[in-house]
Design an enzyme around this catalytic site. Structure first.
Site, PDB file in Angstrom:
ATOM      1  N   ARG A 159       0.818  -1.345  -0.057  1.00  0.00           N
ATOM      2  CA  ARG A 159       0.151   0.005  -0.104  1.00  0.00           C
ATOM      3  C   ARG A 159       0.953   1.252  -0.102  1.00  0.00           C
ATOM      4  O   ARG A 159       0.603   2.251  -0.646  1.00  0.00           O
ATOM      5  CB  ARG A 159      -1.112   0.142   1.267  1.00  0.00           C
ATOM      6  N   CYS A 178      -1.329   6.262   8.966  1.00  0.00           N
ATOM      7  CA  CYS A 178      -1.619   4.999   8.242  1.00  0.00           C
ATOM      8  C   CYS A 178      -2.772   5.254   7.541  1.00  0.00           C
ATOM      9  O   CYS A 178      -2.926   6.302   6.644  1.00  0.00           O
ATOM     10  CB  CYS A 178      -1.821   3.796   9.386  1.00  0.00           C
TER      11      CYS A 178
END
Length: 284
Positions: free
Chosen positions: A181, A241
Site C-alpha cells: 500500500r 496509516c
C-alpha cells in the site's frame, strides 16, 4: 513480557491479578476493517475479559467529520467516559481481540485528552484466550463517574501540519501501512482514494513492531526496527496509516522505545489520499 508498565503495556498475568481491583477499568476496544464484516460489539457480548466495558471507536469520535473515527471534541469524550464509568483516579487497561491492533488507538486517545494512567494489554484477547484465562458474557452495570480531560494538541497533527512537515522535513513522517500500500502497488480499501504515500515519508509496517503472538517487541528490538527503516530516533516523528488506527501502534512502539516526541496524523491516508491537490509519491 518481562514485567509490566501500568502506563504503557501490561501482561496477561498482571491483568488477571488485577481483575476486580477497585481502581482498574478494563476496556474492550476491538475494531475491524469494514471488509472483514465482523461486529466487535456482538463479539464482545459473546465473551470478554471479566469486568471489561466496550469502547466503540466509531461512535466515540467526531461525528461532524466526514473522515472515519477522528478524535472527538473534548466535551464528547468527557461525556462518554463518564457514562462508561471511567472516572478520574482509575487506571485504564485497553485491549482488543486481534492481539494488538485497535487498542493502541484508544491508548493514544486517552493520552490526547490528558490521561497518562492508561496501558494496553500486551497480546490482547487472543493471548488471554490462548492461555485459558476467564471470560464473561453480557454487559456490566455502568455507573456514572466524574471524568476530567484536557486536550494535548502536541500529540496530534492535521493535514496542514503534515504538508508542512513533508515540505520542510522538520518532523519525520512514518507510515504504518503495508509495504504494498505504501508503494502504491495495492489499491486502497476505501473507495475514491489514490494509491501511494506522503512524499518523503518512511514505511514501518505495524506488524514489524509485533512478535508472532501479537505482543510488542522489546524496546531494543523496536529501536532496531525504526532505525532499519531510516527513522532518526533523535528527531520528532509523525505517525500515519490508513485512517489513524494502526498509526497508534507505531506511537505506542515509539513510546516503548523511549522516543517521546511523536504525534499522530489523525486524518491519515483517508484524508491525504482524497485530495487531488496534495502530492502523492509511489515506489519505495
Amino acid at each position: 513480557m518481562a514485567g509490566s508498565d501500568p502506563q504503557l503495556l501490561v501482561s496477561t498475568d498482571w491483568l488477571e491479578s488485577h481483575l476486580g481491583a477497585p481502581d482498574v477499568k478494563i476496556l474492550d476496544a476491538s475494531w475491524f476493517l469494514p471488509p472483514e464484516g465482523r461486529d466487535p460489539k456482538a463479539e464482545y457480548l459473546e465473551g470478554h475479559i471479566p469486568g471489561a466495558i466496550f469502547f466503540d471507536i466509531d461512535e466515540i469520535s467526531d461525528s461532524q467529520s466526514p473522515l472515519p473515527h477522528m478524535a472527538p471534541p473534548v466535551e464528547k469524550f468527557i461525556s462518554r467516559m463518564r457514562a462508561l464509568g471511567v472516572g478520574d483516579g482509575y487506571r485504564v487497561v485497553v485491549y482488543d481481540s486481534s492481539g494488538l491492533f485497535s487498542a493502541a488507538r484508544v491508548w493514544w486517545t486517552f493520552r490526547l485528552f490528558g490521561k497518562a494512567d492508561v496501558a494496553v494489554l500486551d497480546g490482547g484477547l487472543a493471548k488471554w484466550k490462548a492461555e485459558g484465562r476467564p471470560l464473561e458474557d453480557g454487559s456490566p452495570v455502568l455507573r456514572d463517574r466524574h471524568f476530567t480531560a484536557r486536550r494535548n494538541a502536541a500529540l496530534v497533527r492535521d493535514v496542514t501540519q503534515v504538508a508542512r512537515a513533508a515540505k520542510l522535513g522538520e518532523e519525520q513522517i512514518v507510515d504504518a501501512r503495508s509495504p504494498a500500500r505504501f508503494r502504491g502497488d495495492e489499491k486502497e480499501p476505501r473507495q475514491g482514494l489514490r494509491s501511494g504515500h506522503i512524499p518523503g515519508s518512511l514505511n514501518v509496517h505495524y506488524r514489524t513492531v509485533l512478535n508472532e503472538d501479537g505482543t510488542m517487541k522489546s524496546p531494543e528490538a523496536l529501536r532496531g526496527v525504526f532505525e532499519a527503516a531510516g527513522v532518526d530516533l533523535g528527531k520528532p516523528v509523525i505517525t500515519t496509516c490508513g485512517s489513524g488506527i494502526t498509526a497508534a501502534i507505531l506511537s505506542l512502539a515509539l513510546e516503548r522505545a523511549g522516543h517521546r516526541r511523536h504525534a499522530l496524523y489523525d486524518g491519515s491516508w483517508a484524508e491525504w489520499g482524497m485530495y487531488g491537490d496534495l502530492k502523492v509519491a509511489t515506489g519505495e
